[in-house]
Design a protein around this motif. Sequence first.
Motif, PDB file in Angstrom:
ATOM      1  N   ARG A 122       0.839  -1.196   0.000  1.00 41.54           N
ATOM      2  CA  ARG A 122       0.000   0.000   0.000  1.00 41.54           C
ATOM      3  C   ARG A 122       0.880   1.254   0.000  1.00 41.54           C
ATOM      4  O   ARG A 122       1.810   1.384   0.793  1.00 41.54           O
ATOM      5  CB  ARG A 122      -0.912  -0.002   1.222  1.00 41.54           C
ATOM      6  CG  ARG A 122      -2.077   0.996   1.130  1.00 41.54           C
ATOM      7  CD  ARG A 122      -2.954   0.888   2.378  1.00 41.54           C
ATOM      8  NE  ARG A 122      -3.450  -0.466   2.561  1.00 41.54           N
ATOM      9  CZ  ARG A 122      -4.504  -0.964   1.931  1.00 41.54           C
ATOM     10  NH1 ARG A 122      -5.175  -0.218   1.060  1.00 41.54           N
ATOM     11  NH2 ARG A 122      -4.910  -2.214   2.159  1.00 41.54           N
ATOM     12  N   GLY A 123       0.597   2.171  -0.911  1.00 39.16           N
ATOM     13  CA  GLY A 123       1.389   3.383  -1.039  1.00 39.16           C
ATOM     14  C   GLY A 123       2.351   3.351  -2.204  1.00 39.16           C
ATOM     15  O   GLY A 123       2.808   4.405  -2.660  1.00 39.16           O
ATOM     16  N   ASP A 124       2.688   2.157  -2.713  1.00 35.59           N
ATOM     17  CA  ASP A 124       3.567   2.049  -3.879  1.00 35.59           C
ATOM     18  C   ASP A 124       2.777   2.355  -5.145  1.00 35.59           C
ATOM     19  O   ASP A 124       1.598   2.038  -5.260  1.00 35.59           O
ATOM     20  CB  ASP A 124       4.171   0.653  -3.981  1.00 35.59           C
ATOM     21  CG  ASP A 124       5.174   0.377  -2.883  1.00 35.59           C
ATOM     22  OD1 ASP A 124       5.541   1.344  -2.181  1.00 35.59           O
ATOM     23  OD2 ASP A 124       5.582  -0.786  -2.719  1.00 35.59           O
ATOM     24  N   THR A 125       3.436   2.971  -6.103  1.00 34.08           N
ATOM     25  CA  THR A 125       2.809   3.263  -7.389  1.00 34.08           C
ATOM     26  C   THR A 125       2.915   2.046  -8.300  1.00 34.08           C
ATOM     27  O   THR A 125       3.901   1.295  -8.259  1.00 34.08           O
ATOM     28  CB  THR A 125       3.488   4.465  -8.059  1.00 34.08           C
ATOM     29  OG1 THR A 125       4.889   4.189  -8.220  1.00 34.08           O
ATOM     30  CG2 THR A 125       3.313   5.714  -7.211  1.00 34.08           C
ATOM     31  N   VAL A 126       1.901   1.867  -9.119  1.00 29.72           N
ATOM     32  CA  VAL A 126       1.879   0.738 -10.041  1.00 29.72           C
ATOM     33  C   VAL A 126       2.810   1.021 -11.208  1.00 29.72           C
ATOM     34  O   VAL A 126       2.696   2.079 -11.850  1.00 29.72           O
ATOM     35  CB  VAL A 126       0.448   0.482 -10.557  1.00 29.72           C
ATOM     36  CG1 VAL A 126       0.431  -0.684 -11.529  1.00 29.72           C
ATOM     37  CG2 VAL A 126      -0.494   0.233  -9.387  1.00 29.72           C
ATOM     38  N   PRO A 127       3.753   0.128 -11.530  1.00 30.75           N
ATOM     39  CA  PRO A 127       4.620   0.344 -12.688  1.00 30.75           C
ATOM     40  C   PRO A 127       3.812   0.448 -13.975  1.00 30.75           C
ATOM     41  O   PRO A 127       2.723  -0.113 -14.102  1.00 30.75           O
ATOM     42  CB  PRO A 127       5.524  -0.896 -12.689  1.00 30.75           C
ATOM     43  CG  PRO A 127       5.477  -1.414 -11.295  1.00 30.75           C
ATOM     44  CD  PRO A 127       4.109  -1.078 -10.790  1.00 30.75           C
ATOM     45  N   GLU A 128       4.367   1.183 -14.920  1.00 33.02           N
ATOM     46  CA  GLU A 128       3.654   1.407 -16.182  1.00 33.02           C
ATOM     47  C   GLU A 128       3.352   0.097 -16.898  1.00 33.02           C
ATOM     48  O   GLU A 128       2.304  -0.058 -17.516  1.00 33.02           O
ATOM     49  CB  GLU A 128       4.496   2.314 -17.083  1.00 33.02           C
ATOM     50  CG  GLU A 128       3.817   2.669 -18.396  1.00 33.02           C
ATOM     51  CD  GLU A 128       4.675   3.595 -19.241  1.00 33.02           C
ATOM     52  OE1 GLU A 128       4.281   3.856 -20.391  1.00 33.02           O
ATOM     53  OE2 GLU A 128       5.724   4.050 -18.740  1.00 33.02           O
ATOM     54  N   GLU A 131       0.040  -1.482 -15.550  1.00 35.71           N
ATOM     55  CA  GLU A 131      -1.157  -0.668 -15.414  1.00 35.71           C
ATOM     56  C   GLU A 131      -2.404  -1.368 -15.937  1.00 35.71           C
ATOM     57  O   GLU A 131      -3.511  -1.120 -15.455  1.00 35.71           O
ATOM     58  CB  GLU A 131      -0.966   0.663 -16.141  1.00 35.71           C
ATOM     59  CG  GLU A 131      -0.005   1.618 -15.417  1.00 35.71           C
ATOM     60  CD  GLU A 131       0.145   2.930 -16.156  1.00 35.71           C
ATOM     61  OE1 GLU A 131      -0.333   3.003 -17.323  1.00 35.71           O
ATOM     62  OE2 GLU A 131       0.739   3.862 -15.595  1.00 35.71           O
ATOM     63  N   LYS A 137      -3.725  -4.325  -3.165  1.00 35.02           N
ATOM     64  CA  LYS A 137      -2.848  -3.673  -2.201  1.00 35.02           C
ATOM     65  C   LYS A 137      -2.623  -4.595  -0.998  1.00 35.02           C
ATOM     66  O   LYS A 137      -3.521  -5.298  -0.553  1.00 35.02           O
ATOM     67  CB  LYS A 137      -3.455  -2.350  -1.731  1.00 35.02           C
ATOM     68  CG  LYS A 137      -3.612  -1.314  -2.848  1.00 35.02           C
ATOM     69  CD  LYS A 137      -2.266  -0.919  -3.430  1.00 35.02           C
ATOM     70  CE  LYS A 137      -2.416   0.162  -4.505  1.00 35.02           C
ATOM     71  NZ  LYS A 137      -1.113   0.562  -5.081  1.00 35.02           N
TER      72      LYS A 137
END
Length: 324
Positions: A122-128, A131, A137
């Motif tokens: 939770r808090g990590d951005t999803v890699p491109e 997507e 999470k």
Amino acid sequence: LWGQGDKASSDSMTLDTSRYLHSARMEYRRKQHGVGIYVHMLDTWALFHDQPIVINDRQAAPAVDGVEAHNCSRREDQIRLSLLAVDTHGYTNAAMAIAKLLGFDLCVRLRQLSERKMFLARGDTVPEALERLTVGKVSLGKIRAGWMDLLHLVASIRQGRLTAGEAIARLGSAARGDPVHAAADELGKLLRTIFLCDYFTIPEFRREMHALLNRGESVHQLQRAVYHGRVGVSRGRRADELRAISTAHTLLTNVVISWNTMKMQDVVDRWKVAKHPIDESWLRRIGPVHFEHVNFRGTIAFDMDPYIDALIERPAKQRVARLK
């Protein structure tokens, strides 16, 4: 050529029985009542662990329990298992976490992979690149809250206070809300995500895991030939009776596999002497589970006298008399 003995697969097979046996359940694919035998097989084709189970139940507990029982019996200079391949019934998120903490990877061939989620903290951005996937999470706070108790549970398994199967059974769906279950479940989601990344991006790893599971399916055909009848009600009422049936069944299966391996090696050695060697890539794909040449209706006689004391528990008075 078949393997190094550090990887294994596990799966269950069903022995037909009467519906009046208390542990019998309906196997819906074959429309037949039966009892389950859960078997572990090394990458060298040897069956090293078995136990009777109730079919249609989740099999994560016996899967992990078999590997831990095997690794605990190994000396420091002996090979221990580092990977166990299972199908969808043989895993849960908690089981993946317990297996990792015990020192091996639980790798699962998931059904309907397109519907399986990948997870990030939770808090990590999803890699491109991810997507387009459905990404869940994971709460690192829940892992921290139950981490010490989870380590205590694993330490209890290592000390022999309880088995790995009993520990995973306690972490089933009924344990939701417990901090230990929450920590194991969240950690298992992260481990499953790492596994899926390897599964999709490393063809050699995916091919090896499928080969292990396919070998297990081949052994099931041999096991059905070894035990072609039904488990009688009078012989399978107690847990020790089912255990005896399971162990004897596995022993006879190993006898056939060992015999086939010996005969295959004789042919390979003879052809090498005749200057007609067999390509090793062929031998890697030839398994010792053929049984058309075996007469399963015959009688096998064993010389039991040298092993009577080890096999039969005598009453105390008789043991004292023998010692005198």
